[in-house]
Design a protein around this motif. Structure first.
Motif, PDB file in Angstrom:
ATOM      1  N   LEU A  86       0.864  -1.181   0.000  1.00  0.00           N
ATOM      2  CA  LEU A  86       0.000   0.000   0.000  1.00  0.00           C
ATOM      3  C   LEU A  86       0.900   1.231   0.000  1.00  0.00           C
ATOM      4  CD1 LEU A  86      -3.103   0.599   2.282  1.00  0.00           C
ATOM      5  CD2 LEU A  86      -1.500   2.420   1.765  1.00  0.00           C
ATOM      6  N   ILE A  87       0.693   2.103  -0.982  1.00  0.00           N
ATOM      7  CA  ILE A  87       1.525   3.292  -1.145  1.00  0.00           C
ATOM      8  C   ILE A  87       0.663   4.531  -0.966  1.00  0.00           C
ATOM      9  CG2 ILE A  87       3.200   4.466  -2.608  1.00  0.00           C
ATOM     10  CD1 ILE A  87       3.862   1.505  -1.969  1.00  0.00           C
ATOM     11  N   GLY A  88       0.960   5.330   0.046  1.00  0.00           N
ATOM     12  CA  GLY A  88       0.261   6.589   0.247  1.00  0.00           C
ATOM     13  C   GLY A  88       0.938   7.688  -0.552  1.00  0.00           C
ATOM     14  N   ILE A  89       0.373   8.016  -1.710  1.00  0.00           N
ATOM     15  CA  ILE A  89       0.956   9.056  -2.554  1.00  0.00           C
ATOM     16  C   ILE A  89       0.897  10.411  -1.852  1.00  0.00           C
ATOM     17  CG2 ILE A  89       0.644  10.335  -4.717  1.00  0.00           C
ATOM     18  CD1 ILE A  89       1.888   7.575  -5.067  1.00  0.00           C
ATOM     19  N   GLY A  90      -0.198  10.650  -1.116  1.00  0.00           N
ATOM     20  CA  GLY A  90      -0.338  11.885  -0.364  1.00  0.00           C
ATOM     21  C   GLY A  90      -1.289  12.867  -1.018  1.00  0.00           C
ATOM     22  N   GLY A  91      -1.734  13.832  -0.227  1.00  0.00           N
ATOM     23  CA  GLY A  91      -2.774  14.737  -0.677  1.00  0.00           C
ATOM     24  C   GLY A  91      -2.342  16.170  -0.899  1.00  0.00           C
ATOM     25  N   ASP A  92      -1.041  16.452  -0.875  1.00  0.00           N
ATOM     26  CA  ASP A  92      -0.590  17.821  -1.127  1.00  0.00           C
ATOM     27  C   ASP A  92      -0.716  18.171  -2.614  1.00  0.00           C
ATOM     28  OD1 ASP A  92      -0.097  18.495   1.457  1.00  0.00           O
ATOM     29  OD2 ASP A  92       2.090  18.452   1.325  1.00  0.00           O
ATOM     30  N   PRO A  93      -0.730  19.474  -2.958  1.00  0.00           N
ATOM     31  CA  PRO A  93      -0.942  19.869  -4.353  1.00  0.00           C
ATOM     32  C   PRO A  93       0.073  19.267  -5.328  1.00  0.00           C
ATOM     33  CG  PRO A  93      -1.104  21.774  -2.907  1.00  0.00           C
ATOM     34  CD  PRO A  93      -0.625  20.638  -2.066  1.00  0.00           C
ATOM     35  N   VAL A  94       1.343  19.181  -4.915  1.00  0.00           N
ATOM     36  CA  VAL A  94       2.376  18.599  -5.775  1.00  0.00           C
ATOM     37  C   VAL A  94       2.959  17.384  -5.060  1.00  0.00           C
ATOM     38  CG1 VAL A  94       4.584  18.971  -6.937  1.00  0.00           C
ATOM     39  CG2 VAL A  94       2.920  20.833  -6.796  1.00  0.00           C
ATOM     40  N   PRO A  95       2.495  16.182  -5.397  1.00  0.00           N
ATOM     41  CA  PRO A  95       3.063  14.990  -4.759  1.00  0.00           C
ATOM     42  C   PRO A  95       4.486  14.762  -5.246  1.00  0.00           C
ATOM     43  CG  PRO A  95       1.553  14.361  -6.506  1.00  0.00           C
ATOM     44  CD  PRO A  95       1.451  15.856  -6.380  1.00  0.00           C
ATOM     45  N   LEU A  96       5.318  14.267  -4.372  1.00  0.00           N
ATOM     46  CA  LEU A  96       6.702  14.009  -4.743  1.00  0.00           C
ATOM     47  C   LEU A  96       6.830  12.801  -5.660  1.00  0.00           C
ATOM     48  CD1 LEU A  96       8.174  14.789  -1.234  1.00  0.00           C
ATOM     49  CD2 LEU A  96       8.568  16.109  -3.323  1.00  0.00           C
ATOM     50  N   THR A  97       5.871  11.901  -5.610  1.00  0.00           N
ATOM     51  CA  THR A  97       5.770  10.786  -6.552  1.00  0.00           C
ATOM     52  C   THR A  97       4.318  10.664  -6.964  1.00  0.00           C
ATOM     53  OG1 THR A  97       7.661   9.582  -5.631  1.00  0.00           O
ATOM     54  CG2 THR A  97       6.062   8.288  -6.876  1.00  0.00           C
ATOM     55  N   ARG A  98       4.062  10.388  -8.242  1.00  0.00           N
ATOM     56  CA  ARG A  98       2.708  10.334  -8.773  1.00  0.00           C
ATOM     57  C   ARG A  98       2.269   8.883  -8.981  1.00  0.00           C
ATOM     58  NH1 ARG A  98       1.460  15.453 -10.295  1.00  0.00           N
ATOM     59  NH2 ARG A  98      -0.262  14.840 -11.668  1.00  0.00           N
ATOM     60  N   PHE A  99       0.953   8.656  -9.050  1.00  0.00           N
ATOM     61  CA  PHE A  99       0.416   7.314  -9.282  1.00  0.00           C
ATOM     62  C   PHE A  99       1.136   6.625 -10.436  1.00  0.00           C
ATOM     63  CE2 PHE A  99      -4.113   8.380  -7.591  1.00  0.00           C
ATOM     64  CZ  PHE A  99      -3.776   7.934  -6.332  1.00  0.00           C
ATOM     65  N   VAL A 100       1.239   7.325 -11.553  1.00  0.00           N
ATOM     66  CA  VAL A 100       1.749   6.701 -12.777  1.00  0.00           C
ATOM     67  C   VAL A 100       3.210   6.283 -12.644  1.00  0.00           C
ATOM     68  CG1 VAL A 100       2.541   8.812 -13.950  1.00  0.00           C
ATOM     69  CG2 VAL A 100       1.599   6.900 -15.297  1.00  0.00           C
ATOM     70  N   GLU A 101       3.932   6.888 -11.715  1.00  0.00           N
ATOM     71  CA  GLU A 101       5.333   6.515 -11.513  1.00  0.00           C
ATOM     72  C   GLU A 101       5.475   5.250 -10.670  1.00  0.00           C
ATOM     73  OE1 GLU A 101       7.450  10.900 -11.716  1.00  0.00           O
ATOM     74  OE2 GLU A 101       6.278  10.406  -9.926  1.00  0.00           O
ATOM     75  N   VAL A 102       4.434   4.885  -9.935  1.00  0.00           N
ATOM     76  CA  VAL A 102       4.459   3.671  -9.128  1.00  0.00           C
ATOM     77  C   VAL A 102       3.878   2.482  -9.895  1.00  0.00           C
ATOM     78  CG1 VAL A 102       3.667   2.616  -6.963  1.00  0.00           C
ATOM     79  CG2 VAL A 102       4.328   5.014  -7.005  1.00  0.00           C
ATOM     80  N   LEU A 103       2.995   2.746 -10.849  1.00  0.00           N
ATOM     81  CA  LEU A 103       2.328   1.663 -11.587  1.00  0.00           C
ATOM     82  C   LEU A 103       3.288   0.612 -12.152  1.00  0.00           C
ATOM     83  CD1 LEU A 103      -0.627   3.153 -13.674  1.00  0.00           C
ATOM     84  CD2 LEU A 103      -0.752   1.490 -11.820  1.00  0.00           C
ATOM     85  N   PRO A 104       4.414   1.001 -12.770  1.00  0.00           N
ATOM     86  CA  PRO A 104       5.306  -0.032 -13.312  1.00  0.00           C
ATOM     87  C   PRO A 104       5.846  -0.992 -12.252  1.00  0.00           C
ATOM     88  CG  PRO A 104       5.817   2.097 -14.278  1.00  0.00           C
ATOM     89  CD  PRO A 104       4.854   2.355 -13.149  1.00  0.00           C
ATOM     90  N   LEU A 105       5.989  -0.519 -11.017  1.00  0.00           N
ATOM     91  CA  LEU A 105       6.457  -1.407  -9.948  1.00  0.00           C
ATOM     92  C   LEU A 105       5.429  -2.489  -9.663  1.00  0.00           C
ATOM     93  CD1 LEU A 105       7.912   1.270  -7.478  1.00  0.00           C
ATOM     94  CD2 LEU A 105       9.098   0.008  -9.285  1.00  0.00           C
ATOM     95  N   PHE A 106       4.157  -2.121  -9.628  1.00  0.00           N
ATOM     96  CA  PHE A 106       3.101  -3.120  -9.457  1.00  0.00           C
ATOM     97  C   PHE A 106       2.983  -4.011 -10.691  1.00  0.00           C
ATOM     98  CE2 PHE A 106       1.148  -0.166  -6.194  1.00  0.00           C
ATOM     99  CZ  PHE A 106       1.245  -1.064  -5.137  1.00  0.00           C
ATOM    100  N   GLU A 107       3.148  -3.436 -11.865  1.00  0.00           N
ATOM    101  CA  GLU A 107       3.076  -4.223 -13.107  1.00  0.00           C
ATOM    102  C   GLU A 107       4.110  -5.344 -13.094  1.00  0.00           C
ATOM    103  OE1 GLU A 107       2.059  -5.219 -17.199  1.00  0.00           O
ATOM    104  OE2 GLU A 107       1.007  -4.152 -15.594  1.00  0.00           O
ATOM    105  N   ASN A 108       5.292  -5.063 -12.570  1.00  0.00           N
ATOM    106  CA  ASN A 108       6.390  -6.032 -12.586  1.00  0.00           C
ATOM    107  C   ASN A 108       6.454  -6.908 -11.345  1.00  0.00           C
ATOM    108  OD1 ASN A 108       7.343  -5.118 -15.112  1.00  0.00           O
ATOM    109  ND2 ASN A 108       8.428  -3.425 -14.134  1.00  0.00           N
TER     110      ASN A 108
END
Length: 299
Positions: A178-200
Motif C-alpha cells: 500500500l503506497i500513500g501518494i499523499g494529498g498535497d498539491p504537488v506529490p513528490l511521486t505520482r500514481f503513474v510513476e508507481v504503476l510499473p512497480l506493481f506491473e512487474n
C-alpha cells in the motif's frame, strides 16, 4: 514479494526522538521493520526504542548500510531533511508531514529525479508491505483493514484508505503493498510513476487506486493503461463525487484548475481505458470478485 519495502530494507528514521518518531518507530519494529538507526541533530549517542541515534544521516551511512529514510519532521524542515538523505545517497525516502511549502516540494522532486531516487509524500500515511514492514502511520493490528494478499493499493487519502481496504478484506482479499501518494498539491511521486512497480511484481494481481477530485493523476493512470504500460486489472474509487460545483474541499491537492480534475473527467478517462470505477467503497471488493471470481480470494 513486495514493492519498494520489505523486511530486509534497512531504514533510518529522521526525527526519531520526537513524540511521533518514538511512538511509530516502536510500532514499526514490532511489525518486523528493519529500523537500523535514527537521526536527531545534537542527540547522537542516545538510543530510542533500542535504535542508536546519530547527529546526521551521513554519520549513519558511514557506520552502516542504509536503504531508505522515513521523515518525522515539520513541514519547514522537510526540504533540508530530504536533501540530507539524498546527499547520503539514500534512494527511497518517505515524507509524512503535510503543508510543505510549494517551492520546497518542487525543489525536492527535482532533486530526487536528478538523483534517481523515489521520494514519497508529503501529506501521506506512508507505505506498508503487508506482513513484512512499514514506514509511517499504520494501525497494522486492525486485521479487518490490514491483511496480506495480492492487491496493490495506491491512495491520495488516509481516511478513505482504511474504509476501502476494510471492504477489500470483507470481500476476501488482502493487499501486497500500500503506497500513500499523499494529498498535497504537488506529490513528490505520482500514481503513474508507481504503476510499473506493481506491473512487474509477480505477487500483485491487480491494483486499486483511491483518488479524489483535483489534479490529473488519475487521468495519467488511464493514459498508462491505454499505452500498455499497465496491463493488470485496475479498480478505482474517487472521493469528491458529490462535492458541490465550484467549492474547494478536502486536501490541498483536491482543487480543480483550468477546467481539469473533475471527478466526471476522471471517471470517463478511467472507464475508457478499461478500469472499473466504484461508486462506493463497498463496491471495490465486489468489482475485484468480478475480475477473479473466487480463485484469488484470501480467506
Amino acid at each position: 514479494m513486495s514493492i519498494i519495502l520489505n523486511e530486509k530494507t534497512r531504514i533510518v528514521v529522521q526525527g526519531i526522538t520526537g513524540k511521533e518518531g518514538r511512538f511509530w518507530t516502536k510500532h514499526m519494529i514490532d511489525y518486523g521493520t528493519n529500523v537500523v538507526a535514527g537521526v536527531t541533530p545534537g542527540k547522537g549517542g542516545q538510543s530510542t526504542a533500542g535504535v542508536p541515534v546519530f547527529d546526521t544521516v551521513k554519520r549513519v551511512t558511514a557506520a552502516m548500510p542504509v536503504d531508505a529514510s522515513l521523515l518525522f519532521v515539520p513541514p519547514r524542515l522537510a526540504k533540508d531533511a530530504v536533501m540530507e538523505a539524498l546527499d547520503a545517497d539514500i534512494k527511497t525516502i518517505v515524507v509524512l508531514c503535510d503543508g510543505i511549502p510549494l517551492h520546497d516540494t518542487l525543489q525536492m522532486r527535482s532533486a530526487a529525479k536528478a538523483a534517481g531516487a523515489l521520494v514519497i509524500g508529503g501529506n501521506t500515511s506512508g507505505i506498508i508491505s503487508m506482513g513484512k514492514a512499514m514506514m509511517g502511520f499504520f494501525p497494522y493490528w486492525l486485521d479487518r483493514v490490514y491483511r496480506p494478499g495480492r492487491i496493490g493499493i495506491m491512495t491520495r487519502s488516509g481516511s478513505l484508505t482504511n474504509e476501502v481496504t476494510a471492504e477489500l478484506v470483507k470481500a476476501g482479499f488482502g493487499a501486497s503493498s500500500l503506497i500513500g501518494i499523499g494529498g498535497d498539491p504537488v506529490p513528490l511521486t505520482r500514481f503513474v510513476e508507481v504503476l510499473p512497480l506493481f506491473e512487474n511484481d509477480p505477487e500483485t494481481d491487480a491494483v486499486v487506486i483511491i483518488g479524489e477530485l483535483g489534479g490529473t493523476m488519475e487521468e495519467e493512470v488511464a493514459k498508462a493503461m491505454e499505452n500498455g504500460i499497465f496491463t493488470k486489472p485496475l479498480v478505482s474509487f474517487l472521493g469528491g463525487r458529490t462535492a458541490p460545483k465550484g467549492r474547494k474541499m478536502g486536501h490541498a491537492g483536491a482543487i480543480i484548475t483550468g477546467g481539469k480534475g473533475t471527478v466526471e473527467d476522471k471517471i470517463a478517462a478511467l472507464q475508457a481505458a478499461g478500469a472499473y470505477v466504484a461508486k462506493r467503497p463497498s463496491m471495490v471488493g465486489e468489482q475485484l470478485k468480478d475480475f477473479f471470481g473466487q480463485t484469488k480470494r484470501i480467506t
